[in-house]
Design an enzyme around this catalytic site. Structure first.
Site, mmCIF file in Angstrom:
data_model
loop_
_atom_site.group_PDB
_atom_site.id
_atom_site.type_symbol
_atom_site.label_atom_id
_atom_site.label_comp_id
_atom_site.label_asym_id
_atom_site.label_seq_id
_atom_site.Cartn_x
_atom_site.Cartn_y
_atom_site.Cartn_z
ATOM 1 N N ARG A 40 0.624 -1.327 0.421
ATOM 2 C CA ARG A 40 0.140 -0.046 0.382
ATOM 3 C C ARG A 40 0.756 1.539 -0.192
ATOM 4 O O ARG A 40 0.512 2.512 -0.354
ATOM 5 C CB ARG A 40 -0.997 -0.079 1.222
ATOM 6 N N GLU A 94 -3.204 7.861 18.465
ATOM 7 C CA GLU A 94 -3.512 6.389 18.152
ATOM 8 C C GLU A 94 -2.926 5.272 18.683
ATOM 9 O O GLU A 94 -1.957 5.031 18.453
ATOM 10 C CB GLU A 94 -3.509 6.328 16.381
ATOM 11 N N ARG A 142 0.864 6.983 16.051
ATOM 12 C CA ARG A 142 0.689 8.071 15.549
ATOM 13 C C ARG A 142 -0.254 9.165 16.614
ATOM 14 O O ARG A 142 -1.315 9.505 17.002
ATOM 15 C CB ARG A 142 0.254 8.018 14.164
ATOM 16 N N TYR A 187 -9.761 -5.248 3.506
ATOM 17 C CA TYR A 187 -8.869 -3.689 3.928
ATOM 18 C C TYR A 187 -9.742 -2.481 2.765
ATOM 19 O O TYR A 187 -8.338 -2.445 1.573
ATOM 20 C CB TYR A 187 -7.119 -3.846 3.439
ATOM 21 N N ARG A 193 -8.441 -6.052 14.338
ATOM 22 C CA ARG A 193 -7.433 -4.844 15.039
ATOM 23 C C ARG A 193 -8.811 -3.800 15.532
ATOM 24 O O ARG A 193 -9.147 -3.208 14.565
ATOM 25 C CB ARG A 193 -6.409 -4.243 14.873
ATOM 26 N N ASP A 211 -10.126 1.120 0.815
ATOM 27 C CA ASP A 211 -10.418 1.884 1.281
ATOM 28 C C ASP A 211 -12.103 3.176 0.656
ATOM 29 O O ASP A 211 -12.415 1.963 0.734
ATOM 30 C CB ASP A 211 -8.908 3.169 0.153
ATOM 31 N N ARG A 249 9.908 5.932 -3.012
ATOM 32 C CA ARG A 249 9.978 6.786 -4.578
ATOM 33 C C ARG A 249 11.774 6.682 -4.004
ATOM 34 O O ARG A 249 12.661 7.175 -3.581
ATOM 35 C CB ARG A 249 9.228 7.305 -4.338
#
Ligand code: FAD
Ligand code: UDP
Length: 402
Positions: A188, A320, A297, A368, A266, A370, A192
């Site tokens: 995911r 979180e 985070r 999972y 989770r 989005d 780069r």
């Protein structure tokens, strides 16, 4: 129309053509399509006290800042159809998501890019030099031969960067040995060898300028859609008209009363704090890569809408924390170990034997997803199964094509 309670009057109304369990993006897309395109009367049953599922947002009363109640939700997709569909409910801003991560007290850019590599190694590598370095650090593992998250991450970025930015964060987030986790979790995240620091590569990206809550309100705002909040589908199911098709978007194992065992999920805990400052961390999402920091985070929601000119006296942040879900917790992410995959397959087979019930969404298909994927999957279910059922009497003789 959204109601807070179940009223007798509703249950005597046996004129619904379709029942949807769950008012997240999947369920509301189905309801909206069914009502607007086929004129069907749809009853949406939602366990929580609000619509929108995990993408729900509110204006925080203490700060006036829109907070994403279940963690920051960044919209991005490549599908023009889905982008246009959502823009029909509210315009979107041109927000572009960038994430930073803190490792050993120093801030780096995520996903890993040329800047991250250079600041981590204290060098000014060119793109080719950085690629050569990573190639020398990935050892024996090639991307094609990588079968789990750890192997895949090392194949993509080499061991030192894996250990700094992925291992600790993933251990906190999944509490599962990274060698047991599927490789696609890490795919995911792009890697780069350029200075492009954007989190997503998709064609379309932005945030609803009037808020996620406005999208959901407008999706449900149709005279043929009745939403009942604070209502568990299983409690009212015996009162529903037996022949009416159901789209179920709750957890698939719960549907079968966990008869084969519970699938692993989770859950997340969010610690909310109002901080008396105009800017806490200078960015919307700061990851914490090290295991010693207990949270994964910190979200600071004001940065999601720089165009709104929020007040500068205080800000709202969420820390979180991630852990395994018990049966009473909200399931957020399917863990999807090999054991889960087998168990899900067994539930899927049971679902295929259900008549007049279609399974969908993140929880119903243990995926999972989005947001754009949940909407895309709802479009598909509507086109392939519901529309042919209502317009051509095609039977609903299995739980859906998932
Ligand atoms: P949900 O939103 O989970 O909706 C399902 C609904 O069904 C819930 O409201 C639930 O209460 C209800 N329900 C369950 N059981 C019952 C029952 N028995 N009776 C009645 N109702 C029931 N996606 C992105 O695109 N970008 C992001 O940045 C992003 N960030 C995320 C961050 C977090 C922390 C999480 C958890 C998810 C994130 N996602 C993101 C994913 C996004 O939340 C999902 O794709 C989307 O919510 C899926 O919609 P859904 O309708 O399938 O499921
Ligand atoms: N990840 C990581 N370090 C980071 C960010 C992500 O190790 O700083 C890993 C982690 O395993 C996570 C996966 O990459 O589950 C996917 O990250 P993403 O940001 O897509 O997670 P999500 O949005 O689902 O929380």
């Amino acid at each position: 129309m959204v109601k807070n309670t179940l009223e007798d009057e509703d249950m005597t109304l046996l004129s619904y053509n379709l029942v949807v369990a769950g008012a997240g993006f999947f369920g509301l897309t189905i309801a909206h399509q069914a009502a607007t395109r086929l004129g069907l009367k749809v009853l949406v049953i939602e366990r929580r006290g609000h619509i929108g599922g995990n993408a729900h947002s509110v204006i925080d009363p203490a700060t006036g800042i829109e907070a994403h109640v279940y963690g920051s939700h960044l919209f991005h997709c490549n599908s023009e159809e889905i982008w246009r569909y959502l823009n029909g409910f509210t315009p979107f801003t041109d927000y572009r998501h960038h994430v930073l991560t803190t490792h050993q007290g120093k801030v780096y850019s995520m996903p890993i890019n040329l800047g991250t590599i250079n600041s981590f190694f204290g060098k000014e590598f060119s793109s080719e030099e950085a690629q050569a370095l990573i190639a020398s650090q990935r050892g024996e593992i090639t991307v094609d031969a990588a079968h789990n998250l750890e192997e895949k991450a090392i194949a993509l970025i080499g061991r030192p960067l894996y250990e700094a930015f992925i291992r600790g964060y993933t251990a906190k987030q999944w509490q599962t040995d990274p060698r047991e986790l599927p490789a696609d979790i890490i795919t995911r995240l792009p890697v780069r060898f350029t200075h492009n620091t954007r989190y997503f590569d998709d064609r379309f990206e932005g945030l609803p300028s009037e808020g996620y809550y406005t999208i959901f309100k407008r999706m449900a705002d149709h005279p043929n859609i009745h939403v009942m909040l604070n209502t568990d589908f299983f409690e009212v199911r015996p009162q529903l008209h037996a022949g009416v098709p159901i789209v179920y978007t709750g957890p698939i194992d719960r549907y079968f009363d966990y008869r084969l065992g519970a699938l692993a999920w989770r859950t997340l805990d969010f610690e909310r704090e109002i901080v008396p400052t105009g800017d806490f961390q200078g960015t919307s999402v700061m990851n914490y890569a090290d295991e010693e920091i207990p949270y994964t985070r910190i979200h600071e929601f004001r940065h999601l809408h720089p165009e709104r000119n929020y007040q500068r006296e205080k800000t709202i942040i969420f820390r979180e924390y991630s852990r395994f879900a018990g049966k009473e917790d909200e399931p957020y992410y399917p863990v999807n170990t090999n054991r889960d995959k087998d168990l899900f397959e067994a539930y899927r087979k049971l679902a295929q034997r259900e008549k007049n019930v279609l399974f969908g969404g993140r929880l119903g298909t243990y995926r999972y997803f989005d947001m754009h994927q949940a909407i895309g999957a709802a479009f598909k279910l509507f086109e392939n199964r519901l529309a042919p059922h209502f317009t051509q009497k095609q039977p609903l003789d299995n739980g859906g094509d998932f």
